[in-house]
Scaffold this active site. Sequence first.
Site, PDB file in Angstrom:
ATOM      1  N   TYR A  57       0.855  -1.190   0.000  1.00 40.46           N
ATOM      2  CA  TYR A  57       0.000   0.000   0.000  1.00 40.46           C
ATOM      3  C   TYR A  57       0.887   1.235   0.000  1.00 40.46           C
ATOM      4  O   TYR A  57       1.531   1.574   0.986  1.00 40.46           O
ATOM      5  CB  TYR A  57      -0.912   0.021   1.231  1.00 40.46           C
ATOM      6  CG  TYR A  57      -1.893  -1.123   1.317  1.00 40.46           C
ATOM      7  CD1 TYR A  57      -2.268  -1.846   0.183  1.00 40.46           C
ATOM      8  CD2 TYR A  57      -2.443  -1.501   2.539  1.00 40.46           C
ATOM      9  CE1 TYR A  57      -3.162  -2.901   0.271  1.00 40.46           C
ATOM     10  CE2 TYR A  57      -3.346  -2.550   2.624  1.00 40.46           C
ATOM     11  CZ  TYR A  57      -3.699  -3.247   1.494  1.00 40.46           C
ATOM     12  OH  TYR A  57      -4.590  -4.287   1.586  1.00 40.46           O
ATOM     13  N   HIS A 124      -0.144 -12.041   1.297  1.00 44.78           N
ATOM     14  CA  HIS A 124      -1.150 -11.309   0.533  1.00 44.78           C
ATOM     15  C   HIS A 124      -1.733 -12.154  -0.596  1.00 44.78           C
ATOM     16  O   HIS A 124      -2.938 -12.100  -0.883  1.00 44.78           O
ATOM     17  CB  HIS A 124      -0.521 -10.039  -0.035  1.00 44.78           C
ATOM     18  CG  HIS A 124      -1.441  -8.873  -0.084  1.00 44.78           C
ATOM     19  ND1 HIS A 124      -1.010  -7.573  -0.001  1.00 44.78           N
ATOM     20  CD2 HIS A 124      -2.774  -8.800  -0.211  1.00 44.78           C
ATOM     21  CE1 HIS A 124      -2.042  -6.751  -0.079  1.00 44.78           C
ATOM     22  NE2 HIS A 124      -3.121  -7.470  -0.209  1.00 44.78           N
ATOM     23  N   PRO A 204     -16.219  -4.349   4.261  1.00 49.24           N
ATOM     24  CA  PRO A 204     -17.571  -4.704   4.719  1.00 49.24           C
ATOM     25  C   PRO A 204     -18.623  -3.667   4.355  1.00 49.24           C
ATOM     26  O   PRO A 204     -19.818  -3.951   4.467  1.00 49.24           O
ATOM     27  CB  PRO A 204     -17.400  -4.814   6.239  1.00 49.24           C
ATOM     28  CG  PRO A 204     -16.293  -3.860   6.553  1.00 49.24           C
ATOM     29  CD  PRO A 204     -15.340  -4.000   5.388  1.00 49.24           C
ATOM     30  N   GLY A 206     -18.642  -2.403   1.267  1.00 47.80           N
ATOM     31  CA  GLY A 206     -18.685  -2.426  -0.192  1.00 47.80           C
ATOM     32  C   GLY A 206     -17.815  -1.396  -0.867  1.00 47.80           C
ATOM     33  O   GLY A 206     -18.208  -0.805  -1.866  1.00 47.80           O
ATOM     34  N   ARG A 207     -16.601  -1.189  -0.328  1.00 47.84           N
ATOM     35  CA  ARG A 207     -15.664  -0.210  -0.897  1.00 47.84           C
ATOM     36  C   ARG A 207     -16.314   1.170  -0.992  1.00 47.84           C
ATOM     37  O   ARG A 207     -16.037   1.958  -1.900  1.00 47.84           O
ATOM     38  CB  ARG A 207     -15.155  -0.679  -2.260  1.00 47.84           C
ATOM     39  CG  ARG A 207     -14.489  -2.054  -2.208  1.00 47.84           C
ATOM     40  CD  ARG A 207     -14.134  -2.589  -3.584  1.00 47.84           C
ATOM     41  NE  ARG A 207     -13.757  -3.990  -3.495  1.00 47.84           N
ATOM     42  CZ  ARG A 207     -12.494  -4.437  -3.459  1.00 47.84           C
ATOM     43  NH1 ARG A 207     -11.505  -3.581  -3.486  1.00 47.84           N
ATOM     44  NH2 ARG A 207     -12.244  -5.729  -3.381  1.00 47.84           N
ATOM     45  N   GLY A 208     -17.201   1.436  -0.032  1.00 49.57           N
ATOM     46  CA  GLY A 208     -17.868   2.739   0.053  1.00 49.57           C
ATOM     47  C   GLY A 208     -19.260   2.762  -0.523  1.00 49.57           C
ATOM     48  O   GLY A 208     -20.074   3.612  -0.149  1.00 49.57           O
ATOM     49  N   PHE A 209     -19.574   1.835  -1.429  1.00 51.19           N
ATOM     50  CA  PHE A 209     -20.887   1.883  -2.072  1.00 51.19           C
ATOM     51  C   PHE A 209     -22.021   1.714  -1.069  1.00 51.19           C
ATOM     52  O   PHE A 209     -23.059   2.391  -1.154  1.00 51.19           O
ATOM     53  CB  PHE A 209     -21.006   0.805  -3.148  1.00 51.19           C
ATOM     54  CG  PHE A 209     -22.376   0.760  -3.777  1.00 51.19           C
ATOM     55  CD1 PHE A 209     -22.748   1.697  -4.726  1.00 51.19           C
ATOM     56  CD2 PHE A 209     -23.311  -0.189  -3.386  1.00 51.19           C
ATOM     57  CE1 PHE A 209     -24.024   1.688  -5.284  1.00 51.19           C
ATOM     58  CE2 PHE A 209     -24.589  -0.221  -3.937  1.00 51.19           C
ATOM     59  CZ  PHE A 209     -24.945   0.730  -4.887  1.00 51.19           C
TER      60      PHE A 209
END
Length: 326
Positions: A57, A124, A204, A206-209
């Site tokens: 990252y 990973h 958890p 949804g990547r912000g959605f």
Amino acid sequence: MRDTRLTDTLSVSAIGLGCSPMSHGYNPAERDDKESIRVIHRAVELGINLFDTADVYGPFSNEELLGRALREHRDEVHVATKCGLVAGPGGKFQRNGRPEYLRAACEGSLRRLQVDTLGLYQLHRVDPAVPLEDTWGALGELVTEGKVRNLGISHATCEELEFVHSIFPIAAVQYELSVWSTHNRDDILPWCRKNGVGFLAFAPIGRGFLTGTVGSTPGIEDSRSRDPRFSAEALRANQAILDGLRTVAARHGATPAQVSIAWTLTQGDNVVPIPGTRRRRWLEENAAAVQLRLEAQDLRDIDNLPAATGEMSWDSTRVVGARPAE
């Protein structure tokens, strides 16, 4: 905040903090290290003691950020970092499971995180070009030497989990798990429960959605632009999932994000959601989800929501090839 016992040597807070968005992936123009450090400090105040990162990252800058932010809290927290992916050209990643590389990667993570021992060191990705027993055996040696306390693995099959667990115990498996990404409920989650292994649920919300705050397709610099669930067509279709979460949230005076996290917590006593954020407002909202108790009707309504349009496969994060060239 209540704790979740992953192993005899690793008990962590009911939710953790995914630190990737602070340095990697989402809207790079909005990154703010000073605010991210404030988020990390607020997480400690709220009782969150698991912080998830990876050397890739940034690369490296996320670990460096955590090292600075947690300098005064080393004895209070567990840092979970990852190895085995190497950043390549064009935003792609390559796998490297060679023992000598993993040992060097561990030393780098220890230095950047400013710690003597890593609480949880995770592979990973499995490197198909290296015998898995060599990769996992090398990681086990790091535990024996006291550089790592516990081992984890991300995006492995049940067969791979079974194999490495027989070599050296797995403390935690990490996979995406949310209301709109449920495929791991059929195989990985049961395997973890059967074997007493923790499950770290990334994304958890949804990547912000699933927060209801993503209104359009992300820009090209945002990693979500490569996620088929965020295409314009999929966003329109997936609105039905968000609408259903809003209905459940209204019953509890909660938000869709909180319902999403609370749902993830119902998937097992060994499941620890690690929602990522770089804003204190969202951190506090996420942490409050631990107090939300979903009723049986809520769970039925969520289970009856439509499947996500454009759901990604389990290994679709632009990992290419095997290990990097010499």
